[in-house]
Design a protein around this motif. Structure first.
Motif, short mmCIF file in Angstrom:
data_model
loop_
_atom_site.label_atom_id
_atom_site.label_comp_id
_atom_site.label_asym_id
_atom_site.label_seq_id
_atom_site.Cartn_x
_atom_site.Cartn_y
_atom_site.Cartn_z
N LEU A 153 -4.20 5.82 8.42
CA LEU A 153 -5.55 5.30 8.25
C LEU A 153 -6.41 5.42 9.50
O LEU A 153 -7.64 5.36 9.41
CB LEU A 153 -5.49 3.82 7.84
CG LEU A 153 -4.58 3.42 6.67
CD1 LEU A 153 -4.80 1.96 6.32
CD2 LEU A 153 -4.81 4.31 5.47
N VAL A 166 -7.82 0.45 -0.67
CA VAL A 166 -7.02 1.57 -1.17
C VAL A 166 -6.27 1.16 -2.44
O VAL A 166 -5.98 -0.02 -2.64
CB VAL A 166 -6.00 2.04 -0.12
CG1 VAL A 166 -6.70 2.52 1.15
CG2 VAL A 166 -5.01 0.95 0.20
N PHE A 211 -9.74 9.04 4.25
CA PHE A 211 -10.56 8.27 3.30
C PHE A 211 -11.55 9.18 2.57
O PHE A 211 -12.16 10.07 3.18
CB PHE A 211 -11.31 7.17 4.03
CG PHE A 211 -10.41 6.10 4.60
CD1 PHE A 211 -9.82 5.17 3.76
CD2 PHE A 211 -10.14 6.05 5.95
CE1 PHE A 211 -8.97 4.19 4.27
CE2 PHE A 211 -9.30 5.08 6.47
CZ PHE A 211 -8.71 4.15 5.63
N THR A 229 -5.38 10.15 -2.22
CA THR A 229 -6.44 9.49 -1.45
C THR A 229 -7.74 9.36 -2.23
O THR A 229 -8.73 8.85 -1.69
CB THR A 229 -6.71 10.26 -0.15
OG1 THR A 229 -7.10 11.61 -0.47
CG2 THR A 229 -5.45 10.30 0.71
N ALA A 246 -13.91 3.17 -6.06
CA ALA A 246 -12.55 3.42 -6.54
C ALA A 246 -12.53 3.58 -8.06
O ALA A 246 -11.88 4.49 -8.60
CB ALA A 246 -11.63 2.28 -6.12
N ILE A 262 0.80 -1.23 0.00
CA ILE A 262 0.00 0.00 0.00
C ILE A 262 0.83 1.28 0.00
O ILE A 262 0.27 2.36 -0.24
CB ILE A 262 -0.96 0.03 1.21
CG1 ILE A 262 -0.19 0.00 2.54
CG2 ILE A 262 -1.96 -1.12 1.14
CD1 ILE A 262 -1.07 0.18 3.76
N ALA A 291 -1.75 5.35 -2.57
CA ALA A 291 -2.49 6.01 -1.50
C ALA A 291 -1.60 6.49 -0.36
O ALA A 291 -1.98 7.37 0.40
CB ALA A 291 -3.56 5.07 -0.95
N THR A 339 -10.19 6.08 -2.09
CA THR A 339 -9.98 5.29 -0.88
C THR A 339 -11.32 5.11 -0.16
O THR A 339 -12.18 5.99 -0.18
CB THR A 339 -8.98 5.96 0.07
OG1 THR A 339 -9.43 7.29 0.35
CG2 THR A 339 -7.60 6.01 -0.57
#
Length: 364
Positions: free
Chosen positions: A173, A289, A185, A354, A205, A81, A298, A357
């Protein structure tokens, strides 16, 4: 130095080995034997070895290798990630957008080619900072032959550096109060992890616009982040190639088998994600993500160029005898009679792109 032990040390492996690697290994072996307490001779030999000029340096190198091995043994929960970035100093750096598209323009006869600059600084900033711990072996423990602190610290420091890496990334997060970070997010919900909720998250997404506003984000790699308690559920949803869906056909419940549209989503079960979450959602929260390899990662994990993942050092501040002469390494610090070792890691993390997300508390 004890004359008998001195003679034994002359034939010890860390002295007679012909390569540096072998000397380091032999120093580690001598330490292990002395630490084990299997015999008074082994313990006495270890104490005597610490009074030499070469053994502490060789053992220090062995400790450093052990710490780095321990670092690598901790699962890297950030790789899928967080995009890796390298910096040369501690100043904030802006992420360069190297992902934008460019198009050729028609050039007429005799005309100059028009220039374009696809490399643009974004508003996304990141930087590194120092993180670390130190551990000490007191003079009293040394005299008692208790080397447990000294034996444990390389693994402790190596694992500590890896744990810190994971925490810095997942801290983006989760808010300080253990809730999902709404500021990170682009969409949150309370839906439990299931086929439809994950399908909705994926659609979110796919439909998200990129930061430039000239098209959708790159959703070619999506990563489903879950606590370990949801790993089995997550893999069942994403690893099956075919699924059976149930739907209401005018009051008649029907089932149809079709290709699993969730197949290919990567699953990252994260202990650190779970640790940061409040106990109320620790086993239910999940997030989706864009992956580190996409055009819009992200998250960012930054490191300092030219510096190791974990750096181990010892503090040599024994001072000198009043009448002159150096004090042995084994007698510890001038201030508190302790032999100090410390581990250091220079890293940083920040939110990147982001858009797209998604996270859920899973409380519904």
């Amino acid at each position: 130095m004890n004359a008998v032990l001195s003679n034994v040390l002359e034939s010890a492996g860390f002295r007679t080995a012909t390569t540096r690697d072998r000397k380091v290994l032999e120093a580690a072996r001598l330490f292990a034997e002395g630490y084990s307490g299997r015999s008074h001779t082994a313990t006495a030999l270890l104490k005597e070895a610490f009074t030499t000029s070469d053994f502490p340096a060789l053992l220090g190198e062995a400790f450093e290798r052990e710490a780095r091995a321990a670092y690598r043994e901790v699962s890297d929960e950030t790789a899928p990630i967080a995009r890796r970035e390298s910096v040369v100093d501690f100043r904030p750096k802006r992420l360069v957008d190297v992902f934008g598209e460019t198009y050729f323009e028609e050039v007429g006869e005799g005309e100059e080619y028009k220039s374009d600059n696809p490399l643009r600084d974004t508003e996304i900033e990141f930087q590194v900072s120092k993180w670390g711990r130190n551990y000490g072996l007191t003079w009293e423990r040394w005299l008692n032959g208790d080397f447990s602190n000294l034996a444990d610290f390389p693994g402790i420091l190596g694992r500590g550096a890896a744990n810190t890496r994971n925490r810095l990334v997942y801290r983006n997060l989760v808010s300080e109060d253990g809730t999902l970070n709404d500021g990170y997010f682009s969409e949150t919900s309370t839906a439990a992890l299931g086929f439809q909720s994950l399908k909705d998250a994926k659609q979110h997404a796919i439909e998200a616009d990129n930061v430039r506003g000239d098209g959708p984000i790159d959703a070619s790699t999506l990563v489903l982040v879950v606590p370990p308690s949801l790993e089995e559920t997550a893999r069942a949803l994403t690893e099956s190639r075919r699924v059976t869906e149930t739907f209401d056909d005018g009051g008649t419940i029907r089932e149809i088998e079709r290709t699993n549209t969730l197949a290919g989503i990567q699953v990252q079960a994260s202990h650190e994600f779970s640790r940061l979450l409040d106990t109320g959602i620790r086993h239910t929260a999940w997030a989706l993500v864009p992956g580190a390899v996409t055009q819009n990662p992200a998250l960012i994990l930054a490191s300092l160029a030219g510096h190791p993942e974990v750096d181990i050092r010892t503090k040599r501040d024994q001072g000198e005898r009043v009448g002159g002469g150096q004090v042995g390494y084994q007698e510890g610090s001038f201030d508190n009679d302790t032999i100090w070792y410390r581990g250091r890691s220079v890293i940083g993390s920040a939110a990147a792109f982001t858009e797209g997300t998604y996270a859920s508390t899973g409380a519904a």
